[in-house]
Write an enzyme that holds these catalytic residues in place. Structure first.
Site, PDB file in Angstrom:
ATOM      1  N   HIS A 339       0.949  -1.222  -0.005  1.00 35.61           N
ATOM      2  CA  HIS A 339       0.043   0.089  -0.096  1.00 35.61           C
ATOM      3  C   HIS A 339       0.930   1.265   0.130  1.00 35.61           C
ATOM      4  O   HIS A 339       2.132   1.148   0.697  1.00 35.61           O
ATOM      5  CB  HIS A 339      -0.963  -0.049   1.206  1.00 35.61           C
ATOM      6  CG  HIS A 339      -2.045   0.862   1.282  1.00 35.61           C
ATOM      7  ND1 HIS A 339      -1.795   2.236   1.715  1.00 35.61           N
ATOM      8  CD2 HIS A 339      -3.244   0.996   0.662  1.00 35.61           C
ATOM      9  CE1 HIS A 339      -2.879   2.908   1.415  1.00 35.61           C
ATOM     10  NE2 HIS A 339      -3.627   2.191   0.614  1.00 35.61           N
ATOM     11  N   ASP A 398      -7.990  -5.309  -0.351  1.00 35.05           N
ATOM     12  CA  ASP A 398      -8.304  -5.860  -1.584  1.00 35.05           C
ATOM     13  C   ASP A 398      -8.055  -7.352  -1.498  1.00 35.05           C
ATOM     14  O   ASP A 398      -8.816  -8.219  -1.870  1.00 35.05           O
ATOM     15  CB  ASP A 398      -7.869  -5.498  -2.839  1.00 35.05           C
ATOM     16  CG  ASP A 398      -8.290  -4.006  -3.097  1.00 35.05           C
ATOM     17  OD1 ASP A 398      -9.340  -3.800  -2.930  1.00 35.05           O
ATOM     18  OD2 ASP A 398      -7.125  -3.349  -3.076  1.00 35.05           O
TER      19      ASP A 398
END
Length: 462
Positions: A339, A398
């Site tokens: 991320h 996700d």
């Protein structure tokens, strides 16, 4: 006008492909430049500094995404925090869970208004959302059924733009009017999303579609499940889990791609529908909200390429193939890992994982959950080896969201649209803040590096 026969159509298509290939070759010849220029001119690609932090482009009171600390110039990994209007996401979720309440409506109010509602305010806000869940007369028939699409995100974007024509005051950018538009959009997005899916199911999949009406006494999560299922039935456990997903996706700071897109368009003075539609278009991308779909594709490849899912060495070998662009979509990316802000952990992934394991245990999904967990365990070391550094890597939201949605019976085509449905509240909050406090059109600079050339008359060009 005579219709072209099949042979003529095929011939024209082949000719067109040849023309495009020629144009592409010419484009490649004249539109390349040395990538070292980015370093030479100190270009902050992706609006990110050399240490990976984002270029500071504005101020916001709406959300704080905290994933690391800077200690004497060094980035120090920490457990990630997601904070809405100064309140930690864990406190919001736990507070509503204690009272067995749905969280999304309260969170949407918090983001828009800046403070937690009391019971009267929450009831009134929920009633406003209920009042606007129904789409305008003939909207479903004219805007969704007459122009079906296999991609629900594109339908969402188009329908949001279409709502402009149903608005008696679409261009007014006063906070009062934008707030009215925002509440209507938050309310209507679930209805548009599910209707678009039902029509897609009928037209492209040859299956029956069900167009139910929302129930005014239901929460957003309850109504999504009611509209989606043929029998309109669901359990409270399912509705509360979907509500949790909506809250985790509703907002993620002003610097994420879709929110920044919304703020960029807002800064130009454009209308609400154009700004939110642009946010949807951004979220669709596989490097943003569309990543959950890429995780599903990747996991399908892993499941097919690994014979023993419990063998770490076999899973590891396949992940190496993905990293080396020999498997998966050949991008070299392990989707669901890493991320831009979070380092040690993504709080959204942590929360979803805890719920996923509870839901998967003892079901046919338990084996798939364990495989996802293996990817989370094994990928960081493999990625660090590839990069040649000790950068901290964690699972992002996700990785587990797709499995949670599947366990809820939500089709894959709706995973990213659900993200958009939730994030609409965050986009609207940022739009209102940009109108209130931005004041300038957002316009970064690009360094021109084209070489000077003389204009050549058409008759002298080769």
């Amino acid at each position: 006008m005579l219709k072209l026969n099949l042979e003529t159509t095929v011939a024209l298509n082949e000719e067109f492909k040849k023309d495009i290939k020629l144009l592409f070759e010419q484009y490649q010849k004249y539109n390349r430049f040395d990538q070292s220029y980015y370093d030479r001119f100190n270009v902050k690609r992706g609006l990110r500094n050399a240490d990976g932090t984002g270029v500071l482009a504005g101020l916001s009171q709406i959300c704080n995404v905290h994933g690391y600390m800077i200690n004497e110039g060094e980035k120090m990994p920490i457990d990630g925090e997601l904070i809405y209007r100064g309140i930690n996401i864990h406190d919001i979720i736990n507070g509503c869970a204690t009272d067995n309440r749905y969280s999304f409506e309260e969170t949407a109010w918090l983001l828009l208004m800046g403070f937690l509602p009391n019971q009267k305010q929450l009831d009134h806000f929920s009633a406003m959302l209920s009042r606007y869940r129904d789409l305008p007369d003939n909207f479903t028939e004219d805007m969704i059924m007459k122009a079906p699409s296999t991609n629900i995100m594109n339908v969402l974007s188009r329908c949001v733009l279409a709502l402009y024509t149903y608005d008696n005051n679409p261009e007014d950018t006063s906070i009062e009017n934008v707030m009215r538009q925002s509440i209507q959009l938050i309310a209507r997005m679930p209805s548009i999303m599910v209707a678009a899916y039902q029509v897609k199911k009928r037209v492209f999949d040859g299956r029956s579609m069900y167009l139910h009406n929302p129930r005014p006494d239901f929460s957003t999560a309850q109504n999504i499940l009611r509209l989606l299922r043929s029998d309109k039935q669901f359990t409270e456990e399912e509705a509360h889990l979907l509500d949790l997903c909506l809250v985790l996706h509703v907002e993620h700071g002003g610097g994420n791609n879709s929110t920044f897109t919304t703020r960029v368009l807002t800064s130009s003075g454009t209308d609400t529908y154009s700004a939110i539609s642009a946010g949807i278009g951004s979220l669709k991308g596989p490097r943003h909200g569309g990543a959950s779909h890429k995780v599903s594709e990747m996991m399908t490849a892993i499941k097919e390429g690994v014979s023993n899912w419990d063998d770490d060495n076999e899973v590891k070998d396949f992940l190496v193939k993905i990293i080396n662009k020999q498997a998966g979509d050949h991008s070299g990316l392990i989707y669901g890992m890493g991320h831009a802000v979070y380092t040690k952990s993504d709080p959204r992934a942590t929360i979803l994982k805890a719920n996923a394991i509870k839901l998967a245990t003892g079901t046919e999904y338990e084996k798939e959950f364990k495989l996802l967990h293996s990817v989370e365990r094994l990928a960081p070391d493999l990625l660090r080896e590839k990069w040649g550094n000790d950068r901290s890597v964690c699972a992002n939201v996700d990785l587990y969201s797709g499995l949670v949605y599947r366990m809820l019976g939500i089709p894959e085509e709706l995973h990213t649209p659900l993200f958009a449905t939730a994030r609409t509240a965050g986009w609207c909050a940022h739009r209102m803040e940009e109108i209130s406090s931005g004041g300038k059109i957002i316009r970064p600079a690009y360094k021109p590096i084209a070489q000077e050339q003389e204009y050549i008359p058409l008759s002298e060009r080769h």
